[in-house]
Design a protein around this motif. Structure first.
Motif, PDB file in Angstrom:
ATOM      1  N   ILE A 189      22.405 -63.995   9.343  1.00 43.06           N
ATOM      2  CA  ILE A 189      21.308 -63.024   9.235  1.00 43.06           C
ATOM      3  C   ILE A 189      20.405 -63.099  10.461  1.00 43.06           C
ATOM      4  N   PHE A 190      20.043 -64.313  10.861  1.00 43.73           N
ATOM      5  CA  PHE A 190      19.190 -64.471  12.048  1.00 43.73           C
ATOM      6  C   PHE A 190      19.905 -63.999  13.311  1.00 43.73           C
ATOM      7  N   ARG A 191      21.196 -64.280  13.405  1.00 44.09           N
ATOM      8  CA  ARG A 191      21.963 -63.877  14.587  1.00 44.09           C
ATOM      9  C   ARG A 191      22.028 -62.361  14.710  1.00 44.09           C
ATOM     10  N   GLU A 192      22.269 -61.674  13.591  1.00 46.92           N
ATOM     11  CA  GLU A 192      22.349 -60.210  13.616  1.00 46.92           C
ATOM     12  C   GLU A 192      21.000 -59.579  13.915  1.00 46.92           C
ATOM     13  N   TRP A 232      16.919 -55.930   6.939  1.00 48.48           N
ATOM     14  CA  TRP A 232      16.286 -54.620   6.807  1.00 48.48           C
ATOM     15  C   TRP A 232      15.066 -54.502   7.725  1.00 48.48           C
ATOM     16  N   ARG A 233      14.308 -55.581   7.838  1.00 47.03           N
ATOM     17  CA  ARG A 233      13.128 -55.552   8.714  1.00 47.03           C
ATOM     18  C   ARG A 233      13.565 -55.322  10.164  1.00 47.03           C
ATOM     19  N   ALA A 234      14.644 -55.962  10.574  1.00 51.26           N
ATOM     20  CA  ALA A 234      15.152 -55.772  11.940  1.00 51.26           C
ATOM     21  C   ALA A 234      15.623 -54.338  12.161  1.00 51.26           C
ATOM     22  N   THR A 235      16.180 -53.738  11.112  1.00 54.00           N
ATOM     23  CA  THR A 235      16.608 -52.333  11.207  1.00 54.00           C
ATOM     24  C   THR A 235      15.407 -51.421  11.444  1.00 54.00           C
ATOM     25  N   LEU A 236      14.312 -51.691  10.756  1.00 48.90           N
ATOM     26  CA  LEU A 236      13.084 -50.911  10.956  1.00 48.90           C
ATOM     27  C   LEU A 236      12.531 -51.119  12.365  1.00 48.90           C
ATOM     28  N   TYR A 237      12.531 -52.368  12.832  1.00 50.33           N
ATOM     29  CA  TYR A 237      12.071 -52.651  14.202  1.00 50.33           C
ATOM     30  C   TYR A 237      12.900 -51.851  15.213  1.00 50.33           C
ATOM     31  N   LYS A 277       8.658 -62.302  15.872  1.00 48.00           N
ATOM     32  CA  LYS A 277       8.549 -62.351  14.410  1.00 48.00           C
ATOM     33  C   LYS A 277       9.783 -63.023  13.788  1.00 48.00           C
ATOM     34  N   ILE A 278      10.943 -62.710  14.325  1.00 46.70           N
ATOM     35  CA  ILE A 278      12.183 -63.313  13.822  1.00 46.70           C
ATOM     36  C   ILE A 278      12.186 -64.812  14.089  1.00 46.70           C
ATOM     37  N   ASP A 279      11.739 -65.194  15.289  1.00 46.74           N
ATOM     38  CA  ASP A 279      11.691 -66.623  15.643  1.00 46.74           C
ATOM     39  C   ASP A 279      10.690 -67.376  14.768  1.00 46.74           C
ATOM     40  N   GLU A 280       9.560 -66.744  14.460  1.00 49.33           N
ATOM     41  CA  GLU A 280       8.570 -67.380  13.584  1.00 49.33           C
ATOM     42  C   GLU A 280       9.169 -67.660  12.209  1.00 49.33           C
ATOM     43  N   LEU A 281       9.895 -66.695  11.676  1.00 49.02           N
ATOM     44  CA  LEU A 281      10.525 -66.879  10.366  1.00 49.02           C
ATOM     45  C   LEU A 281      11.598 -67.960  10.431  1.00 49.02           C
ATOM     46  N   LYS A 282      12.315 -68.011  11.549  1.00 53.30           N
ATOM     47  CA  LYS A 282      13.364 -69.026  11.708  1.00 53.30           C
ATOM     48  C   LYS A 282      12.771 -70.425  11.714  1.00 53.30           C
ATOM     49  N   GLN A 283      11.635 -70.584  12.381  1.00 59.81           N
ATOM     50  CA  GLN A 283      10.963 -71.893  12.412  1.00 59.81           C
ATOM     51  C   GLN A 283      10.492 -72.296  11.024  1.00 59.81           C
ATOM     52  N   LEU A 284       9.936 -71.351  10.288  1.00 61.92           N
ATOM     53  CA  LEU A 284       9.501 -71.639   8.912  1.00 61.92           C
ATOM     54  C   LEU A 284      10.690 -72.025   8.037  1.00 61.92           C
ATOM     55  N   GLU A 285      11.800 -71.333   8.238  1.00 61.13           N
ATOM     56  CA  GLU A 285      13.000 -71.620   7.456  1.00 61.13           C
ATOM     57  C   GLU A 285      13.533 -73.016   7.766  1.00 61.13           C
ATOM     58  N   ILE A 337       4.103 -60.486   1.158  1.00 66.34           N
ATOM     59  CA  ILE A 337       4.613 -61.861   1.216  1.00 66.34           C
ATOM     60  C   ILE A 337       6.021 -61.985   0.635  1.00 66.34           C
ATOM     61  N   PRO A 338       6.317 -61.400  -0.523  1.00 66.10           N
ATOM     62  CA  PRO A 338       7.683 -61.523  -1.045  1.00 66.10           C
ATOM     63  C   PRO A 338       8.749 -60.921  -0.121  1.00 66.10           C
ATOM     64  N   LEU A 339       8.365 -59.939   0.696  1.00 62.44           N
ATOM     65  CA  LEU A 339       9.322 -59.274   1.572  1.00 62.44           C
ATOM     66  C   LEU A 339       9.488 -59.968   2.920  1.00 62.44           C
ATOM     67  N   LEU A 340       8.776 -61.076   3.114  1.00 64.73           N
ATOM     68  CA  LEU A 340       8.871 -61.832   4.357  1.00 64.73           C
ATOM     69  C   LEU A 340      10.018 -62.840   4.345  1.00 64.73           C
ATOM     70  N   SER A 341      10.725 -62.925   3.248  1.00 62.51           N
ATOM     71  CA  SER A 341      11.808 -63.906   3.136  1.00 62.51           C
ATOM     72  C   SER A 341      13.007 -63.501   3.993  1.00 62.51           C
ATOM     73  N   VAL A 342      13.907 -64.466   4.214  1.00 63.77           N
ATOM     74  CA  VAL A 342      15.106 -64.227   5.022  1.00 63.77           C
ATOM     75  C   VAL A 342      15.975 -63.128   4.407  1.00 63.77           C
ATOM     76  N   HIS A 343      15.925 -63.024   3.101  1.00 59.55           N
ATOM     77  CA  HIS A 343      16.743 -62.041   2.385  1.00 59.55           C
ATOM     78  C   HIS A 343      16.489 -60.615   2.884  1.00 59.55           C
ATOM     79  N   TYR A 344      15.269 -60.330   3.302  1.00 60.96           N
ATOM     80  CA  TYR A 344      14.902 -58.973   3.743  1.00 60.96           C
ATOM     81  C   TYR A 344      14.852 -58.841   5.266  1.00 60.96           C
TER      82      TYR A 344
END
Length: 584
Positions: free
Chosen positions: A240-243, A187-192, A218-226, A177-184
């Protein structure tokens, strides 16, 4: 090592256990930072872990229950649990770094197996730590270590073996859960992206595209939450979302651009535009460029998509060859991608799109040194030229080479001098790989007026040749281009500035190519035995022996002799010829 050993033995009974253990691990961290991995491993991390187990530590890594009961007998809330997790993870990193120090190219099968064992151990440690929210730092660090090792193995052609570990790292980022924030998210996109690339390397492009589309969701879901949690628009968050979205879109484009054309060709085939006329057409000029414009905003994003679509881990720079599979649709798309890339590199696409947000700069500085949103990076431009060479797109190769060479010559950084050297070698390789004069078929305009500038790539190549050519050879001699290439490579590796030497991969390919060109004739000289000197005189074979000597000099000066078994054959061939000459 002995000094450190004596210190630990001396002070262990005098210090509180908790303090001694902390110092043990911290000293290990300090040693690892200065790259003393073996010392850190044996005298710090493993010394700390030996309090839990007296047998080989690797024997405990096979079973999760055994792992838990061995290293965490008091549970995960124990005050020493975090220190133990850190020691376990650091131990694995040291083992990997030691493998890299001794066998970076993983030529020994045991080296590869050790790397895979390290990945398995890292995964096990993360699996145990994942339910503990306070250990999210360990999960994050673990994903970085897994990614680093996997990317290394991917370059060695081991994508199939590391896919499961990259998938695991991606799932871990989603499960903490802590790693689901926009801050990370970056890095998550790099892994994807790494997972998708792995699928493409394994010739499973459809799975690569599916995973990239999953990443977009997954990125869109986080964007909606944000958007729900914050009504304020943050510029950094938007970036961050654009990149992250761009990374996923590029991986989707990598397959979609080819598959869409295959489907299109099932019903009808789009007429191919003549390159001479293409420069006068408005952008986008064809199906490929229309899809680029639809999916990506700006030249930098479009150029990145082009590079990724053309990149193939199974394709070497040498020898150059057409696209695989050899289908009309694939060939058409490849040519259109190169044409689009050249338009972007020349600045024409921006002008034709009338994008006022971009600042147009002069031709010599059309792309910037570091990647940015408003230009093409120098590194990307160099890669594009190399890809054009690899695909035998000679019109594009020479046109792009002119743009890039103008840029590189104006730079003083060793990185760019190295790139300039590598492109110089490729320009000399072309007439050797494909004998015969190359005629440019069209020019690239630099503005929208009727005036256009034909890039004098052939003249530039001739200048390079004249600088390197020996006086004994004349232009038109079949040996002319081969000797120039050999002497140029030797001069490149003879400079004392190691950081501007060409990459070893390129040197190995060029040396192997030169050897294949000379091999048959040299073996004839070698087989002549005691009549060697007479054979050389009769067949005027001095130049072949000269090239062989140059090849050996290149191998010695560049330290590539141990990278391929065939290099031993080259050395033995020269030795045999010299012995035969001495006996003649």
């Amino acid at each position: 090592a002995n000094t450190l050993f004596n210190i630990w033995i001396k002070y262990k009974p005098r210090l509180p256990e908790w303090y001694y253990n902390e110092r043990l691990v911290k000293v290990g961290d300090a040693l690892a930072q200065i790259k003393e991995y073996k010392l850190a491993l044996l005298q710090c991390y493993e010394r700390y872990l030996q309090q839990f187990v007296s047998v080989n530590l690797d024997d405990v890594m096979d079973d999760v229950h055994n792992f838990k009961s061995t290293f965490f007998p008091n549970g995960f809330r124990d005050k020493n649990a975090a220190l133990t997790f850190h020691a376990l993870q650091a131990r694995n990193v040291c083992i990997y770094q030691m493998v890299c120090s001794s066998d970076r190219n993983l030529q020994n099968p045991e080296s590869l197996q050790t790397c895979l064992s390290v990945l398995t151990s890292l995964r096990l440690t993360m699996q145990v730590a994942l339910p503990q929210e306070n250990l999210c730092w360990l999960i994050y660090n673990g994903t970085i270590h897994i990614y680093t090792i996997c990317r290394h193995l991917m370059t060695m052609g081991q994508s199939a073996k590391v896919l499961e570990y990259l998938l695991w790292a991606s799932v871990c980022m989603e499960s903490s859960i802590p790693l689901l924030s926009v801050h990370y998210l970056t890095w998550r996109a790099t892994l994807y992206t790494a997972v998708s690339q792995c699928y493409f390397d394994c010739q499973a492009g459809i799975h690569g595209e599916i995973f990239a589309r999953r990443g977009l969701i997954k990125i869109d879901e986080l964007k909606q939450l944000e958007n729900i949690s914050s009504s304020l628009e943050n510029t950094e968050t938007q970036k961050i979302f654009r990149e992250a979205t761009l990374k996923m879109s590029v991986m989707i484009f990598k397959r979609a651009i080819y598959e869409s054309r295959r489907k299109l060709n099932t019903f009808r085939r789009e007429s191919k535009v003549n390159p001479r006329k293409a420069i006068n057409l408005s952008w986008p000029r064809n199906t490929t460029e229309r899809l680029l414009v639809e999916m990506f905003d700006g030249a930098a994003a479009q150029f990145l998509a082009i590079l990724e679509a053309l990149s193939d881990s199974s394709r070497n720079l040498l020898p150059p060859h057409p696209p695989v599979p050899d289908e009309i649709a694939i060939r058409d798309v490849t040519s259109e991608l190169f044409s689009a890339g050249l338009e972007i590199l020349s600045g024409n696409s921006l002008k034709k799109q009338k994008c006022l947000e971009y600042i147009y700069i002069n031709r010599e500085n059309i792309f910037v040194i570091t990647a940015g949103e408003k230009g093409v990076s120098g590194e990307a431009a160099v890669k594009f030229v190399k890809l054009a060479f690899s695909y035998e797109e000679w019109d594009v190769f020479y046109s792009a080479l002119e743009f890039v060479d103008n840029f590189l010559q104006a730079q003083d950084d060793p990185t760019w001098k190295k790139a300039e050297t590598e492109l110089k070698l490729l320009s000399l390789m072309q007439p050797v790989v494909f004998p015969g004069a190359f005629e440019r078929s069209f020019s690239v305009s630099v503005d929208n007026s009727k005036e256009s500038s034909t890039l004098q790539a052939s003249e530039k190549t001739q200048t390079i040749r004249s600088e390197c050519c020996s006086e004994s050879l004349k232009h038109g001699d079949p040996f002319y281009d081969l000797m120039i290439l050999a002497t140029t490579v030797l001069s490149c590796v003879s400079t004392s500035e190691q950081n501007i030497h060409p990459d070893k991969e390129i040197l190995v390919d060029v040396v192997m190519f030169l050897w294949q060109k000379c091999k048959t004739e040299l073996q004839q000289i070698q087989m002549s035995g005691s009549d060697c000197l007479e054979y050389i005189h009769k067949h005027e074979a001095y130049q072949w022996v000269h090239v062989l000597w140059i090849i050996n000099e290149i191998m010695e000066k560049s330290n590539i002799a141990d990278t391929n078994v065939m290099f031993a054959e080259i050395t033995l061939c020269l030795t045999a010829i010299l012995e035969n000459v001495a006996d003649s």
